[in-house]
Design an enzyme around this catalytic site. Structure first.
Site, PDB file in Angstrom:
ATOM      1  N   GLN A  33       4.556  -3.499   7.350  1.00 30.72           N
ATOM      2  CA  GLN A  33       3.534  -4.102   6.898  1.00 30.72           C
ATOM      3  C   GLN A  33       3.532  -5.610   6.762  1.00 30.72           C
ATOM      4  O   GLN A  33       4.353  -6.055   6.091  1.00 30.72           O
ATOM      5  CB  GLN A  33       3.029  -3.333   5.648  1.00 30.72           C
ATOM      6  CG  GLN A  33       1.756  -3.726   5.307  1.00 30.72           C
ATOM      7  CD  GLN A  33       0.662  -3.442   6.292  1.00 30.72           C
ATOM      8  OE1 GLN A  33       0.759  -2.160   6.561  1.00 30.72           O
ATOM      9  NE2 GLN A  33      -0.448  -4.227   6.284  1.00 30.72           N
ATOM     10  N   LYS A  85      -2.252   4.710   5.789  1.00 33.28           N
ATOM     11  CA  LYS A  85      -1.383   5.046   6.882  1.00 33.28           C
ATOM     12  C   LYS A  85      -0.660   6.306   6.515  1.00 33.28           C
ATOM     13  O   LYS A  85      -0.702   7.324   7.321  1.00 33.28           O
ATOM     14  CB  LYS A  85      -0.507   3.947   7.169  1.00 33.28           C
ATOM     15  CG  LYS A  85      -1.288   2.570   7.754  1.00 33.28           C
ATOM     16  CD  LYS A  85      -0.442   1.473   7.957  1.00 33.28           C
ATOM     17  CE  LYS A  85      -1.712   0.361   8.431  1.00 33.28           C
ATOM     18  NZ  LYS A  85      -0.822  -1.073   8.279  1.00 33.28           N
ATOM     19  N   ASP A 134       2.811  -0.813  16.382  1.00 33.36           N
ATOM     20  CA  ASP A 134       1.701  -1.685  16.076  1.00 33.36           C
ATOM     21  C   ASP A 134       1.627  -2.609  17.453  1.00 33.36           C
ATOM     22  O   ASP A 134       0.332  -3.383  17.666  1.00 33.36           O
ATOM     23  CB  ASP A 134       2.251  -2.885  14.818  1.00 33.36           C
ATOM     24  CG  ASP A 134       1.491  -2.620  13.513  1.00 33.36           C
ATOM     25  OD1 ASP A 134       0.233  -2.175  13.666  1.00 33.36           O
ATOM     26  OD2 ASP A 134       2.282  -3.373  12.772  1.00 33.36           O
TER      27      ASP A 134
END
Ligand code: NAD
Length: 290
Positions: free
Chosen positions: A97, A53, A120
């Site tokens: 994460q 990422k 997200d």
């Protein structure tokens, strides 16, 4: 022989498009989009996802920061960190994460991210808006899956779509996105009876289970679009005879090639597109601020 949907190539062309926009965004808004990625602990798979990422953010030219926190960080300290990023005007997107260590309540952490910075798309506000058909941040993996299906040129409207897996991050949202595009959608899961027959009805088959090679050729309708979301690390023997590991999907890829019309590989399919959609979501969150 199925044609392969090359997620890596599609990602690269999308990232190149974003990269080309970056200077213009900076000129127009006075700064570049900013992404903050938090990782807690040393989970090797998480570390590798996070590295991907950050690398993608650097490639497209956005500002990114990686915040590495120790495994034993308290829930309160993590929430405080998120609170700071929420009020930092140079940060447009915050990603934590997952999974988190067991002593931390993931729901509390997701809820703590400001809705407008939830790149997200996991915040309950975004989930509600997705299901209500209101503007929202769409979760990265499902968004990438739709782009890959659309890249085949097949019209989703009126097609039978079967999604295997009912997770909040893949199965459920991708089913909603397919429904929005007028597919007739079935969500199959571990308790589905006659799974093979259900799958064989699918013009579009999305597989997100986490079991290597679970979907075999006899479960696929000839000509179907098959999207393999699974990421499974299995043992293998390397060319030099030593033992190693490799990544495989949830679909028996080689056998499926003979039956499907279009199929995504693992690696090089859904994975790169997920990261690219994260970049897109960050740019969208940035633009919404102005
Ligand atoms: P999960 O791991 O939370 O749940 C698995 C799902 O599979 C459940 O809904 C369960 O009902 C279903 N399932 C399990 N066994 C089954 C069976 N025998 N028959 C039918 N259904 C069965 O799901 P997830 O988080 O969506 O992850 C699924 C896979 O996708 C994992 O391999 C994960 O690593 C991968 N994944 C990949 C990406 C990516 O970017 N490529 C993103 C997210 C998840």
């Amino acid at each position: 022989m199925a044609s392969i949907i090359d997620g890596k190539a599609l990602s690269l062309s999308l990232k190149d498009g974003m990269k080309a926009q970056m200077e213009g965004l900076e000129a127009e808004y006075g700064r570049r989009p900013g992404l903050a990625v938090i990782i807690v602990g040393e989970n090797p798979a998480s570390k590798s996802y996070v590295a991907g990422k950050i690398k993608a953010a650097a490639y497209v030219g956005m500002d990114s920061r990686l915040i590495e926190l120790p495994e034993d960080i308290s829930e309160d300290a993590l929430l405080a960190k998120i609170g700071k990023l929420n009020s930092d005007s140079s940060v447009d997107g915050i990603l934590v994460q997952l999974p988190l260590p067991e002593h931390i309540d993931e729901d509390k952490v997701i809820d703590a991210i400001a809705l407008e910075k939830d790149v997200d798309g996991f915040h309950p506000g975004n989930v509600a808006n997705l299901w209500l058909g209101r503007p929202c941040t769409v979760p990265c993996t499902p968004k990438g899956i739709i782009r890959m299906i659309e890249s085949t040129g097949i019209d989703i409207s009126g097609k039978n779509a079967v999604v295997i897996g009912r997770s909040n991050i893949v199965g459920k949202p991708v089913a909603k996105l397919l429904l929005d595009r007028n597919a007739t959608v079935t969500i199959a899961h571990s308790r589905t009876g006659n799974l093979k027959e259900v799958c064989r009805q699918a013009d579009i088959l999305v597989v997100a289970i986490g079991r290597p090679g679970f979907v075999t050729a006899d479960m696929i309708k000839p000509g179907a679009v098959v999207i393999d979301v699974g990421i499974n690390r299995i043992k293998c023997v390397k060319e030099d005879g030593s033992e190693g590991t490799r990544l495989v999907g949830d679909v028996d890829f080689n056998a499926a090639l003979d039956v499907a019309g279009h199929i995504t590989p693992v690696p090089g399919g859904v994975g790169p597109m997920t990261i690219t959609m994260l970049m897109e979501n960050t740019i969208e969150c940035f633009k919404r601020k102005f």
